[in-house]
Design an enzyme around this catalytic site. Structure first.
Site, short mmCIF file in Angstrom:
data_model
loop_
_atom_site.label_atom_id
_atom_site.label_comp_id
_atom_site.label_asym_id
_atom_site.label_seq_id
_atom_site.Cartn_x
_atom_site.Cartn_y
_atom_site.Cartn_z
N GLY A 180 41.66 41.04 36.03
CA GLY A 180 42.52 41.02 37.42
C GLY A 180 42.59 39.80 38.02
CG ASN B 210 38.54 44.03 47.38
OD1 ASN B 210 39.57 43.79 48.03
ND2 ASN B 210 37.48 43.31 47.53
CD GLN C 221 38.86 48.05 44.06
OE1 GLN C 221 38.34 49.26 44.37
NE2 GLN C 221 37.93 47.12 43.75
CB SER D 30 40.65 44.42 36.78
OG SER D 30 39.55 44.29 36.00
N GLY D 31 40.57 46.13 33.69
CA GLY D 31 40.21 47.31 32.83
C GLY D 31 38.89 47.59 33.47
CB CYS E 183 27.31 38.32 47.36
SG CYS E 183 26.98 39.98 47.97
C1 LIG Z 1 37.97 43.17 41.08
C2 LIG Z 1 39.29 42.92 41.76
C3 LIG Z 1 39.93 41.87 41.34
C4 LIG Z 1 39.35 40.89 40.11
O1 LIG Z 1 39.34 41.63 38.89
P1 LIG Z 1 38.68 41.02 37.58
O2 LIG Z 1 39.11 41.68 36.46
O3 LIG Z 1 37.26 41.36 37.93
O4 LIG Z 1 38.92 39.53 37.35
C5 LIG Z 1 40.90 41.32 41.70
N1 LIG Z 1 41.31 42.06 42.72
C6 LIG Z 1 40.88 43.13 43.36
C7 LIG Z 1 41.38 43.91 44.71
C8 LIG Z 1 39.59 43.51 43.00
O5 LIG Z 1 38.87 44.75 43.24
#
Ligand SMILES: *Cc1c(COP(=O)(O)O)cnc(C)c1O
Length: 385
Positions: free
Chosen positions: A72, A153, A181, A201-202, A327
């Site tokens: 993501g 998120n 999300q 994101s997978g 965090c």
């Molecule tokens: C987790 C997340 C990302 C990042 O995705 P990754 O695959 O961990 O790099 C980006 N945007 C949101 C809203 C997320 O929750």
């Protein structure tokens, strides 16, 4: 009995068994380079395209509109940077919100710092849902991109992307949405959303870590960001991560097949948990709209009690939950999302996020509620409030 209770599915999800099996098989058998000309590499090319199709189906896109990335974060970085370059002649103004994920916010800041962008960061109303009028008011003649997440998120609020897209279209502006999300958790249809760019994101939908994709609407010819070979139609060079793509494809197909059922289950668990927390703990506040909300998101503030205190207490009971998101050095920061929603710094330290899955049970929730209640009582009895 499981040795822990996991309620942090918004941080990451475990890969489904089907995903792991598919990845292992792909790693063993599909090791040839899909760019090779010989016939023996043909099944590898086919595996990549199969995964692309499965992924596209999940968001009702054409497979030619899916570009695989490392996650993501990369998809967000690519979307913003490429859209800005694309819109270069018209201007360099971006509209986004203060509640975006750091993958969007830090990229915007970087683009500003390097003189490539001017960014308007919008506050969000106290329910955590951006109003389309706010976007409309922020539009300038030199605006080239609007980037608003589909689902937040931390507080799980779902944003009115379709309405925002209409504003973007009417003004000849590209629309990007970080749907990390949302994809695999609620129905996502790029045609309905009218998004130009969408990130996912997978590992957030039971696929492998290090996988993701950027949807790019057909006809939109963005510049490449990873330069090199001709993989991903020249937009993202580098030999493909075949097991990763395969795993994400399987995860996408599984998610599409059980979306309705999982949503129903998660909504039930979410409402059960929210109700029980409020019934058993005085001064327990729900953060974010209850109506426009991801089915698995429970985000609560226990007045006067820092989230960190609760999280440590829960951890002692082998319960995994989070404070907002980011965090630093293991300690939660005040949530930038709650700050964007107009809460004080102190309040922004109090938000605890439980992100549920259809895999959680009411028994687990009962345990978590009683442990949380005990921690809150202990803290408040300590005279700290
Ligand atoms: C987790 C997340 C990302 C990042 O995705 P990754 O695959 O961990 O790099 C980006 N945007 C949101 C809203 C997320 O929750």
């Amino acid at each position: 009995m499981q040795e822990y209770i996991y309620m942090d599915y918004a941080a990451t999800t475990p890969a489904a068994p089907e995903v792991l099996r598919g990845m292992t098989a792909a790693a063993e058998v599909m090791w040839m380079n899909p760019s090779a000309v010989y016939r023996h590499a043909e099944p590898v090319r086919a595996a990549v395209e199969k995964a692309r199709g499965q992924t596209a189906d999940l968001i009702h896109a054409a497979s030619t509109e899916i570009f695989f990335t490392s996650g993501g974060t990369e998809a967000d970085n690519q979307a913003l940077t490429a859209a800005l370059e694309y819109g270069g002649r018209k201007g360099k103004h971006i509209i986004t919100t203060k509640m975006e994920h750091p993958a969007v916010l830090r990229t915007c800041e970087y683009l500003e710092r390097t003189g490539r962008a001017e960014v308007t960061y919008l506050d969000v109303p106290s329910d955590g849902v951006v109003r389309p009028e706010q976007i409309a008011q922020a539009v300038r003649p030199d605006t080239v991109l609007i980037s608003v997440m589909l689902a937040n998120n931390e507080v799980g609020t779902i944003q009115p992307i379709r309405e925002i897209s209409e504003i973007a279209r009417a003004n000849g502006i590209l629309l990007h949405t970080d749907a990390v999300q949302a994809v695999g958790h609620i129905p996502v249809d790029v045609k309905e959303l009218q998004a130009d760019l969408l990130s996912a994101s997978g590992h957030k939908f039971y696929g492998p870590k290090g996988t993701g994709f950027l949807y790019v609407r057909k006809g939109l010819r963005l510049p490449p960001l990873i330069h090199g070979g001709r993989q991903e139609k020249g937009r993202r060079a580098g030999t493909e991560n075949i097991p990763g793509m395969t795993g994400m494809g399987i995860a996408a197909e599984l998610a599409a097949g059980s979306l309705d059922q999982h949503m129903k289950q998660e909504r039930k668990l979410r409402d059960y948990m929210t109700g029980k927390m409020q019934a058993e703990i005085p001064h327990c506040i729900v953060n974010g709209s209850m109506e426009k909300r991801l089915p698995g998101n429970v985000n609560l503030s226990f007045e006067g009690v820092p989230a960190e205190y609760i999280l440590v207490a829960l951890d002692m009971h082998n319960i995994c939950a989070s404070a907002g998101s980011a965090c630093s050095a293991g300690l939660p920061d005040p949530s930038h999302v709650l700050r964007a929603m107009g809460r004080s710094n102190e309040e922004a330290y109090q938000a605890v996020r439980f992100s549920l899955s259809y895999r959680n049970t009411e028994e687990e929730i009962d345990t978590v509620v009683s442990c949380t209640a005990e921690a809150v009582r202990r803290y408040r009895a300590g005279g700290r409030k």
